[in-house]
Design an enzyme around this catalytic site. Sequence first.
Site, PDB file in Angstrom:
ATOM      1  N   ARG A  11      24.256 -38.584 -41.550  1.00  0.00           N
ATOM      2  CA  ARG A  11      24.895 -39.895 -41.355  1.00  0.00           C
ATOM      3  C   ARG A  11      26.002 -39.846 -40.306  1.00  0.00           C
ATOM      4  NH1 ARG A  11      20.808 -40.104 -43.932  1.00  0.00           N
ATOM      5  NH2 ARG A  11      20.334 -41.723 -45.477  1.00  0.00           N
ATOM      6  N   ARG A  70      46.834 -38.642 -59.456  1.00  0.00           N
ATOM      7  CA  ARG A  70      46.510 -38.956 -58.053  1.00  0.00           C
ATOM      8  C   ARG A  70      45.958 -37.784 -57.265  1.00  0.00           C
ATOM      9  NH1 ARG A  70      51.247 -37.749 -59.342  1.00  0.00           N
ATOM     10  NH2 ARG A  70      52.526 -36.347 -58.118  1.00  0.00           N
ATOM     11  N   LYS A  83      47.600 -24.488 -56.995  1.00  0.00           N
ATOM     12  CA  LYS A  83      46.894 -25.636 -56.430  1.00  0.00           C
ATOM     13  C   LYS A  83      45.861 -25.216 -55.379  1.00  0.00           C
ATOM     14  CE  LYS A  83      50.186 -29.348 -57.178  1.00  0.00           C
ATOM     15  NZ  LYS A  83      51.019 -30.402 -56.552  1.00  0.00           N
ATOM     16  N   LEU A 107      54.721 -22.990 -46.767  1.00  0.00           N
ATOM     17  CA  LEU A 107      54.715 -22.392 -45.430  1.00  0.00           C
ATOM     18  C   LEU A 107      56.045 -22.593 -44.716  1.00  0.00           C
ATOM     19  CD1 LEU A 107      51.264 -23.215 -43.794  1.00  0.00           C
ATOM     20  CD2 LEU A 107      52.081 -21.010 -44.632  1.00  0.00           C
ATOM     21  N   ASN A 128      58.333 -33.056 -48.538  1.00  0.00           N
ATOM     22  CA  ASN A 128      59.767 -32.864 -48.294  1.00  0.00           C
ATOM     23  C   ASN A 128      60.037 -32.766 -46.794  1.00  0.00           C
ATOM     24  OD1 ASN A 128      60.251 -29.757 -47.534  1.00  0.00           O
ATOM     25  ND2 ASN A 128      58.525 -29.930 -48.929  1.00  0.00           N
ATOM     26  N   THR A 131      60.031 -29.197 -44.781  1.00  0.00           N
ATOM     27  CA  THR A 131      58.708 -28.728 -44.360  1.00  0.00           C
ATOM     28  C   THR A 131      58.148 -29.618 -43.256  1.00  0.00           C
ATOM     29  OG1 THR A 131      58.284 -27.792 -46.544  1.00  0.00           O
ATOM     30  CG2 THR A 131      56.363 -28.208 -45.153  1.00  0.00           C
ATOM     31  N   CYS A 186      57.977 -37.944 -54.830  1.00  0.00           N
ATOM     32  CA  CYS A 186      57.292 -38.540 -55.975  1.00  0.00           C
ATOM     33  C   CYS A 186      57.503 -37.695 -57.228  1.00  0.00           C
ATOM     34  CB  CYS A 186      55.818 -38.766 -55.679  1.00  0.00           C
ATOM     35  SG  CYS A 186      54.945 -37.331 -55.114  1.00  0.00           S
ATOM     36  N   CYS A 243      64.925 -35.854 -27.362  1.00  0.00           N
ATOM     37  CA  CYS A 243      64.537 -35.227 -28.635  1.00  0.00           C
ATOM     38  C   CYS A 243      64.779 -33.718 -28.571  1.00  0.00           C
ATOM     39  CB  CYS A 243      63.065 -35.497 -28.923  1.00  0.00           C
ATOM     40  SG  CYS A 243      62.420 -34.596 -30.343  1.00  0.00           S
TER      41      CYS A 243
HETATM   42 ZN    ZN Z   1      60.217 -35.346 -30.214  1.00  0.00          ZN
END
Ligand code: ZN
Length: 257
Positions: A11, A70, A83, A107, A128, A131, A186, A243
């Site tokens: 598909r 969820r 997990k 990580l 969070n 991370t 959450c 930035c």
């Molecule tokens: Zn940036």
Amino acid sequence: MNDQQLLRYSRHLLLDEIGVEAQERLLASTALVVGAGGLGSPAAMYLASAGVGRILLADGDTVDLTNLQRQILHEDATVGLPKVESGRRALARVNPEVDVVPLPERLAGDALARAVARADVVLDCCDNFATRHAVNRACVRARVPLVSGAAIRFDGQLAVFDPRLPGSPCYHCLFPEDHAVEEVRCATLGVFAPLTGIVGTMQAAEALKIAGGFASPMVGRLLLIDARTMRIDSIALARDARCAVCGTPTAAAQTMG
Ligand SMILES: [Zn+2]
């Protein structure tokens, strides 16, 4: 592709935008999913079913009863397991051809950099800001596209950042790290179960387009989803020339160390 693969992915092969070439790119691709929770569950499921060849699944937590509302990778029988192990089993049931590499850790540092460097696309499905920013820095440094998702209460967000493209903003352009941001998780606030499915599935869609090289990934836009009304707004994102992560090389180098 062998006969079984031609059937499994038929598909996709029927779609003009995908076909054999893009499907083969998917089969040869590697995706890093950071977080095997509400967003990472549907995202990883669709990456696996759609034939992404290798999925690096990173999460340091174990399955908890409060996750099952969820986090559809997990089930009653895997409560208490890591997990990534629960996720590996679920993904193997969907598509045993996919090489799922469990990374049972939150990580950071070198481990994060190594995982990002292995990936063709990274899905930020974590919960969070520390991370999120670390993943963003690693993606900018390694020039790997990042599909960022978030879901809290009834509010969802989706954005795609592609450091390979000139002018693409990064996560830090959008949410500067030095701004005091309320850490909403959450773990302490509610989240509407299918919202994580909606956002995580959109993350999978964007990651598949990037890894397969087809259609148009939504780089440079932020999608805002209000699941109370199911109103979806899209706003254009601009790169922040100052930035600290993706701006001038010197400023970025200082921040990235
Ligand atoms: Zn940036």
